[in-house]
Design a protein around this motif. Structure first.
Motif, PDB file in Angstrom:
ATOM      1  N   VAL A  61       0.852  -1.201   0.000  1.00  0.00           N
ATOM      2  CA  VAL A  61       0.000   0.000   0.000  1.00  0.00           C
ATOM      3  C   VAL A  61       0.881   1.242   0.000  1.00  0.00           C
ATOM      4  O   VAL A  61       1.837   1.327   0.756  1.00  0.00           O
ATOM      5  CB  VAL A  61      -0.896   0.013   1.262  1.00  0.00           C
ATOM      6  N   ASP A  62       0.559   2.179  -0.874  1.00  0.00           N
ATOM      7  CA  ASP A  62       1.271   3.453  -0.886  1.00  0.00           C
ATOM      8  C   ASP A  62       0.357   4.495  -0.239  1.00  0.00           C
ATOM      9  O   ASP A  62      -0.612   4.949  -0.852  1.00  0.00           O
ATOM     10  CB  ASP A  62       1.590   3.854  -2.335  1.00  0.00           C
ATOM     11  N   PRO A  63       0.625   4.871   1.039  1.00  0.00           N
ATOM     12  CA  PRO A  63      -0.276   5.782   1.742  1.00  0.00           C
ATOM     13  C   PRO A  63      -0.449   7.123   1.025  1.00  0.00           C
ATOM     14  O   PRO A  63      -1.523   7.711   1.066  1.00  0.00           O
ATOM     15  CB  PRO A  63       0.411   5.993   3.093  1.00  0.00           C
ATOM     16  N   ALA A 218       4.888   5.252   8.609  1.00  0.00           N
ATOM     17  CA  ALA A 218       3.494   5.140   8.188  1.00  0.00           C
ATOM     18  C   ALA A 218       2.804   3.956   8.853  1.00  0.00           C
ATOM     19  O   ALA A 218       1.603   3.967   9.064  1.00  0.00           O
ATOM     20  CB  ALA A 218       3.414   5.001   6.666  1.00  0.00           C
ATOM     21  N   SER A 219       3.574   2.914   9.230  1.00  0.00           N
ATOM     22  CA  SER A 219       2.905   1.737   9.779  1.00  0.00           C
ATOM     23  C   SER A 219       3.410   1.302  11.149  1.00  0.00           C
ATOM     24  O   SER A 219       2.801   0.437  11.763  1.00  0.00           O
ATOM     25  CB  SER A 219       3.063   0.557   8.812  1.00  0.00           C
ATOM     26  N   ASP A 220       4.514   1.865  11.616  1.00  0.00           N
ATOM     27  CA  ASP A 220       5.071   1.410  12.887  1.00  0.00           C
ATOM     28  C   ASP A 220       5.339   2.574  13.833  1.00  0.00           C
ATOM     29  O   ASP A 220       5.478   3.715  13.396  1.00  0.00           O
ATOM     30  CB  ASP A 220       6.405   0.666  12.665  1.00  0.00           C
TER      31      ASP A 220
ATOM     32  N   TYR B  27      -1.882   5.467   9.944  1.00  0.00           N
ATOM     33  CA  TYR B  27      -2.628   4.232  10.192  1.00  0.00           C
ATOM     34  C   TYR B  27      -3.068   3.481   8.943  1.00  0.00           C
ATOM     35  O   TYR B  27      -3.532   2.352   9.034  1.00  0.00           O
ATOM     36  CB  TYR B  27      -3.864   4.526  11.044  1.00  0.00           C
ATOM     37  N   CYS B  28      -2.955   4.120   7.773  1.00  0.00           N
ATOM     38  CA  CYS B  28      -3.580   3.523   6.593  1.00  0.00           C
ATOM     39  C   CYS B  28      -3.045   2.128   6.264  1.00  0.00           C
ATOM     40  O   CYS B  28      -3.812   1.218   5.984  1.00  0.00           O
ATOM     41  CB  CYS B  28      -3.476   4.511   5.438  1.00  0.00           C
ATOM     42  N   LYS B  29      -1.730   1.926   6.368  1.00  0.00           N
ATOM     43  CA  LYS B  29      -1.172   0.615   5.991  1.00  0.00           C
ATOM     44  C   LYS B  29      -1.726  -0.501   6.865  1.00  0.00           C
ATOM     45  O   LYS B  29      -2.137  -1.551   6.370  1.00  0.00           O
ATOM     46  CB  LYS B  29       0.353   0.639   6.108  1.00  0.00           C
ATOM     47  N   GLU B  30      -1.702  -0.288   8.180  1.00  0.00           N
ATOM     48  CA  GLU B  30      -2.149  -1.369   9.064  1.00  0.00           C
ATOM     49  C   GLU B  30      -3.655  -1.573   8.964  1.00  0.00           C
ATOM     50  O   GLU B  30      -4.145  -2.694   9.131  1.00  0.00           O
ATOM     51  CB  GLU B  30      -1.700  -1.157  10.510  1.00  0.00           C
ATOM     52  N   LEU B  31      -4.400  -0.503   8.657  1.00  0.00           N
ATOM     53  CA  LEU B  31      -5.849  -0.651   8.506  1.00  0.00           C
ATOM     54  C   LEU B  31      -6.182  -1.452   7.242  1.00  0.00           C
ATOM     55  O   LEU B  31      -7.070  -2.305   7.248  1.00  0.00           O
ATOM     56  CB  LEU B  31      -6.526   0.725   8.454  1.00  0.00           C
ATOM     57  N   VAL B  32      -5.446  -1.165   6.148  1.00  0.00           N
ATOM     58  CA  VAL B  32      -5.670  -1.920   4.901  1.00  0.00           C
ATOM     59  C   VAL B  32      -5.315  -3.393   5.135  1.00  0.00           C
ATOM     60  O   VAL B  32      -6.019  -4.296   4.702  1.00  0.00           O
ATOM     61  CB  VAL B  32      -4.842  -1.332   3.736  1.00  0.00           C
ATOM     62  N   ARG B  33      -4.197  -3.603   5.870  1.00  0.00           N
ATOM     63  CA  ARG B  33      -3.766  -4.971   6.160  1.00  0.00           C
ATOM     64  C   ARG B  33      -4.869  -5.710   6.934  1.00  0.00           C
ATOM     65  O   ARG B  33      -5.193  -6.849   6.637  1.00  0.00           O
ATOM     66  CB  ARG B  33      -2.476  -4.893   6.991  1.00  0.00           C
ATOM     67  N   TYR B  34      -5.439  -5.011   7.924  1.00  0.00           N
ATOM     68  CA  TYR B  34      -6.487  -5.628   8.752  1.00  0.00           C
ATOM     69  C   TYR B  34      -7.736  -5.913   7.902  1.00  0.00           C
ATOM     70  O   TYR B  34      -8.308  -7.009   7.966  1.00  0.00           O
ATOM     71  CB  TYR B  34      -6.818  -4.703   9.917  1.00  0.00           C
ATOM     72  N   VAL B  65     -14.785  10.443  19.551  1.00  0.00           N
ATOM     73  CA  VAL B  65     -13.857   9.329  19.793  1.00  0.00           C
ATOM     74  C   VAL B  65     -13.688   9.160  21.293  1.00  0.00           C
ATOM     75  O   VAL B  65     -13.140  10.043  21.950  1.00  0.00           O
ATOM     76  CB  VAL B  65     -12.495   9.585  19.113  1.00  0.00           C
ATOM     77  N   ASN B  66     -14.203   8.059  21.820  1.00  0.00           N
ATOM     78  CA  ASN B  66     -14.131   7.865  23.276  1.00  0.00           C
ATOM     79  C   ASN B  66     -12.917   7.035  23.694  1.00  0.00           C
ATOM     80  O   ASN B  66     -12.548   7.035  24.851  1.00  0.00           O
ATOM     81  CB  ASN B  66     -15.411   7.177  23.765  1.00  0.00           C
ATOM     82  N   THR B  67     -12.348   6.312  22.745  1.00  0.00           N
ATOM     83  CA  THR B  67     -11.139   5.542  23.077  1.00  0.00           C
ATOM     84  C   THR B  67      -9.952   6.258  22.440  1.00  0.00           C
ATOM     85  O   THR B  67      -9.871   7.467  22.511  1.00  0.00           O
ATOM     86  CB  THR B  67     -11.262   4.112  22.507  1.00  0.00           C
ATOM     87  N   SER B  68      -9.040   5.510  21.820  1.00  0.00           N
ATOM     88  CA  SER B  68      -7.958   6.173  21.076  1.00  0.00           C
ATOM     89  C   SER B  68      -8.388   6.254  19.608  1.00  0.00           C
ATOM     90  O   SER B  68      -9.276   5.511  19.174  1.00  0.00           O
ATOM     91  CB  SER B  68      -6.664   5.367  21.186  1.00  0.00           C
ATOM     92  N   MET B  69      -7.757   7.149  18.879  1.00  0.00           N
ATOM     93  CA  MET B  69      -8.060   7.301  17.455  1.00  0.00           C
ATOM     94  C   MET B  69      -7.819   5.973  16.734  1.00  0.00           C
ATOM     95  O   MET B  69      -8.582   5.575  15.868  1.00  0.00           O
ATOM     96  CB  MET B  69      -7.159   8.398  16.873  1.00  0.00           C
ATOM     97  N   ARG B  70      -6.742   5.279  17.127  1.00  0.00           N
ATOM     98  CA  ARG B  70      -6.381   4.023  16.464  1.00  0.00           C
ATOM     99  C   ARG B  70      -7.489   2.970  16.688  1.00  0.00           C
ATOM    100  O   ARG B  70      -7.907   2.300  15.765  1.00  0.00           O
ATOM    101  CB  ARG B  70      -5.043   3.539  17.027  1.00  0.00           C
ATOM    102  N   SER B  71      -7.954   2.849  17.938  1.00  0.00           N
ATOM    103  CA  SER B  71      -9.023   1.892  18.236  1.00  0.00           C
ATOM    104  C   SER B  71     -10.283   2.250  17.469  1.00  0.00           C
ATOM    105  O   SER B  71     -10.971   1.362  16.942  1.00  0.00           O
ATOM    106  CB  SER B  71      -9.359   1.899  19.726  1.00  0.00           C
ATOM    107  N   TYR B  72     -10.564   3.529  17.433  1.00  0.00           N
ATOM    108  CA  TYR B  72     -11.761   4.003  16.722  1.00  0.00           C
ATOM    109  C   TYR B  72     -11.697   3.570  15.246  1.00  0.00           C
ATOM    110  O   TYR B  72     -12.661   3.053  14.684  1.00  0.00           O
ATOM    111  CB  TYR B  72     -11.830   5.521  16.837  1.00  0.00           C
ATOM    112  N   LEU B  73     -10.530   3.779  14.621  1.00  0.00           N
ATOM    113  CA  LEU B  73     -10.378   3.457  13.201  1.00  0.00           C
ATOM    114  C   LEU B  73     -10.463   1.949  12.955  1.00  0.00           C
ATOM    115  O   LEU B  73     -11.085   1.499  12.000  1.00  0.00           O
ATOM    116  CB  LEU B  73      -9.043   4.010  12.675  1.00  0.00           C
ATOM    117  N   TYR B  74      -9.836   1.162  13.845  1.00  0.00           N
ATOM    118  CA  TYR B  74      -9.905  -0.297  13.695  1.00  0.00           C
ATOM    119  C   TYR B  74     -11.353  -0.773  13.792  1.00  0.00           C
ATOM    120  O   TYR B  74     -11.800  -1.630  13.034  1.00  0.00           O
ATOM    121  CB  TYR B  74      -9.054  -0.990  14.769  1.00  0.00           C
ATOM    122  N   ARG B  75     -12.108  -0.230  14.781  1.00  0.00           N
ATOM    123  CA  ARG B  75     -13.510  -0.651  14.932  1.00  0.00           C
ATOM    124  C   ARG B  75     -14.306  -0.288  13.692  1.00  0.00           C
ATOM    125  O   ARG B  75     -15.125  -1.062  13.215  1.00  0.00           O
ATOM    126  CB  ARG B  75     -14.123   0.026  16.162  1.00  0.00           C
TER     127      ARG B  75
END
Lengths: 330, 191
Positions: A61-63, A218-220, B27-34, B65-75
Motif C-alpha cells: 500500500v502506498d499511503p 506510516a505503519s510502525d 494508520y492507513c497501511k495497518e488498517l488496509v492490512r487488517y 472518539v471515546n477511546t484512542s483514534m487508532r481503536s476508533y479506526l480499527y472498529r
C-alpha cells in the motif's frame, strides 16, 4: 502484552483468518512491530497461510497515493467560508462584537507569524559549515553541514529535516516538538537527540542521548530511550529499535534485511548492533549495493558474507574488520 | 485518551486537513492490512479504508472518539468489512480467491513445477497434523469456513478451533520453511 507463545500463535491465526476483533488486531500489530524477530515470525506464518490457502501475495500500500484518491472525494472548506458560516449563526450583536475581537486577535497573531517568518526564523540552512541556533522556546539546534530544517507549521513546533541535526528540546506537553524526516516522524518527550536523514540514503537514523523520543513511520511506532538508536529503512519501510539497554535483547537487534541497499548504510546498521566495527578501506565502496539477509550470525560470519557477496576481501583490525577491494564499484 | 490526541480530534473537527492527512498516513497501511484479513481482497480492503476516511472527513464535525483514534479506526474498519461481507456472499468471495489459483495455467513451466512441489509439500505437512487439528485446518483451507462454522460442523467450542488453528499454522510455518523464500516467485505469477 501476553508473551505466551501459544497465545501469540492463536492471535496470529485469528488475525490471518480474519477472525481477529479490532483490539486483537491492534495487539498483534504492536507485538509484530516490537522487534525484528516478531516481525519476521508473523511474516513467515503469513506466507505459510497464504500458500496453504491459495491467497495472492499481499499488495504493497502506498499511503501517499491512497490519500490522493481520498482528496479527490473530499472538500476542504476555505477558512473565509467557515468564518461567514459562523457569522450567520450569531444571533446577537455582542456575539458579533466578540467575533470581531477574536478576529482582531487572529490578525495580530497572523502578523506576528508573518513578521516572524520574514525575520528568517522558519528555515535554517547550515550550508558548508555547522549552524548552532537557539529557538525562542529555548530549544537548541546544531545543524551539520548541508542540512536544512524547515518550520512547517507556524503555530506548532513541527519541523521538516533534510540532513543531520542534534536537538536539545525544551519539552512542552501541550506543544510537542515534532520532526518529519525521510518518511518518519520523531516526537520528543524531554530530550537530547540526533537525527540523520541524508537525502538519497536508504536509512534514517535517530540517536537519543537523553530522555525519550517516539518515532513513527506510516505503519510502525517505536519509543527510544537514552542511548538507543532507531533506524528506518526506506526501501523496506521498516522501523527498527536497536536497543542497547538490555544485553539479552542483543540477538533481537541482529536481524537485518538489505535489499539493494548502499554498503555504507548496511555497515552503519550492522555497526550499531555489534561491538566490533566494520570499516571500508576505500570510500568509493560506500556506494556498492548489497542485497542480503542476516539472522543473528556472529560478526565474523557477517563480514565473510559481505566480502563474498561483493567480491571483496577483508582484514582483521583492532577495532573490528576492514573491507577492501574494488570488484563491486559502480 | 491522551490530551494531545483529544486536541488532534478537536483540530480535525475544525477542518485541519494537514493533521487529517497525518492520521491517514500513520494508520492507513495497518488498517488496509487488517481489512484484507477479513475481506481477503486487497482492492476491496483499500476501498474500505479510503471510503472510511472520506466519510470521516465529511462527518468530522460530529466526530466522537471515546477511546484512542487508532481503536476508533480499527472498529470502523471492522464494521465496514462486516457490512461489505453481507453484501457479497461468502461463495462469491471464495470464487475470487480461487480465481487467483486459476491463473496458474498461464505460468511458465518452471513455475508450474515449483508450484507442484509446493502443493506436494503442503499435502505432506497437512497429513502430519494431529487428526482434529487436520480436520479444522482443512475446513478453513478448502471450504473457507469461519471459526464459528467449523465449531458448529465439528461440534467443538470456538476456543478449541482458535487453539487448533494456532497450532496448525505454526506447524505449517515450520514444515514449509524451505519453501517460504520461494513464495515470492510463486505468487509473482498469480498477480
Amino acid at each position: 502484552m501476553t508473551e505466551d507463545k501459544t497465545y501469540i500463535d492463536e492471535l496470529i491465526a485469528k488475525y490471518l483468518t480474519g477472525e481477529a476483533l479490532p483490539d486483537e488486531a491492534i495487539e498483534l500489530e504492536d507485538w509484530r512491530s516490537a522487534n525484528a524477530i516478531n516481525h519476521d515470525y508473523v511474516s513467515k506464518v503469513e506466507q505459510a497461510y497464504r500458500i496453504t490457502h491459495m491467497l495472492p501475495k499481499a499488495k504493497e500500500v502506498d499511503p501517499y497515493e491512497l490519500f490522493e484518491k481520498v482528496k479527490t472525494q473530499i472538500t476542504v472548506p476555505p477558512k473565509q467560508n467557515a468564518l461567514v458560516t459562523h457569522l450567520r449563526d450569531y444571533a446577537t450583536l455582542w456575539r458579533v462584537l466578540a467575533a470581531v475581537f477574536v478576529l482582531g486577535l487572529g490578525v495580530i497573531f497572523a502578523l506576528y507569524f508573518i513578521l516572524d517568518a520574514k525575520k528568517g526564523l522558519s528555515v535554517y540552512e547550515s550550508g558548508n559549515g555547522v549552524l548552532k541556533q537557539k529557538l525562542a522556546d529555548g530549544t537548541q539546534l546544531e545543524l551539520m553541514a548541508n542540512t536544512k530544517l524547515e518550520l512547517v507549521d507556524s503555530k506548532k513546533r513541527r519541523f521538516r529535516l533534510s540532513g543531520e541535526a542534534t536537538f536539545y528540546v525544551v519539552h512542552n506537553a501541550s506543544d510537542p516538538f515534532v520532526i518529519e524526516a525521510g518518511g518518519i516522524q520523531i516526537k520528543d518527550i524531554g530530550t537530547l537527540f540526533t537525527v540523520k536523514a541524508i537525502e538519497g540514503n536508504d536509512s534514517v537514523h535517530v540517536k537519543v542521548a537523553e530522555g525519550i523520543v517516539q518515532v513513527y513511520s506510516a505503519s510502525d511506532t517505536i519509543e527510544l530511550h537514552q542511548h538507543q538508536i532507531g533506524v528506518f529503512i526506506r526501501s523496506t519501510q521498516r522501523l527498527i529499535n536497536f536497543s542497547k539497554r538490555k544485553t539479552n535483547e542483543k540477538k533481537i537487534e541482529r536481524v537485518f534485511h538489505f535489499s539493494n541497499s548502499a554498503l555504507k548504510e548496511a555497515v552503519e546498521i550492522i555497526n550499531a548492533a555489534y561491538p566490533e566495527k566494520i570499516t571500508l578501506a576505500d570510500r568509493r565502496l560506500e556506494k556498492c549495493l548489497i542485497t542480503v539477509d542476516f539472522n543473528g550470525q556472529p560478526i565474523e560470519e557477517i563480514i565473510s558474507i559481505l566480502a563474498e557477496t561483493l567480491g571483496l576481501s577483508y582484514d582483521k583490525i583492532p577495532s573490528g574488520y576492514r573491507l577492501k577491494g574494488t570488484a563491486c564499484l559502480p | 485518551m491522551q490530551a494531545t490526541e483529544s486536541q488532534n480530534i478537536f483540530n480535525i473537527r475544525e477542518g485541519d486537513i494537514r493533521l487529517f492527512e497525518q492520521v491517514f498516513q500513520m494508520y492507513c497501511k495497518e488498517l488496509v492490512r487488517y481489512a484484507n484479513t477479513i475481506l481477503k481482497n486487497a482492492d476491496e480492503a483499500e476501498d474500505i479504508v479510503q471510503q472510511l476516511f472520506v466519510n470521516l472527513w465529511q462527518k468530522r464535525e460530529s466526530l466522537q472518539v471515546n477511546t484512542s483514534m487508532r481503536s476508533y479506526l480499527y472498529r470502523a474498519v471492522h464494521n465496514c468489512c462486516l457490512n461489505r461481507i453481507k453484501q457479497l456472499s461468502v461463495k462469491q468471495t471464495y470464487t475470487t480467491y480461487m480465481g487467483y489459483a486459476g491463473e496458474q495455467h498461464s505460468a511458465p513451466a518452471s513455475a508450474a513445477i515449483q508450484q507442484k512441489e509446493v502443493e506436494k509439500a503442503i499435502g505432506v505437512a497437512i497429513e502430519k497434523l494431529p487428526e482434529q487439528c487436520r480436520k479444522i485446518f482443512k475446513l478453513s483451507r478448502q471450504h473457507g469456513m469461519r471459526y464459528q462454522q467449523i465449531a458448529d460442523e465439528l461440534n467443538l467450542s470456538v476456543k478449541t478451533v482458535e487453539n487448533q488453528m494456532g497450532k496448525a499454522l505454526k506447524h505449517m510455518r515450520e514444515q514449509l520453511k524451505d519453501y517460504l523464500p520461494g513464495v515470492i516467485l510463486f505468487f509473482l505469477y498469480h498477480n
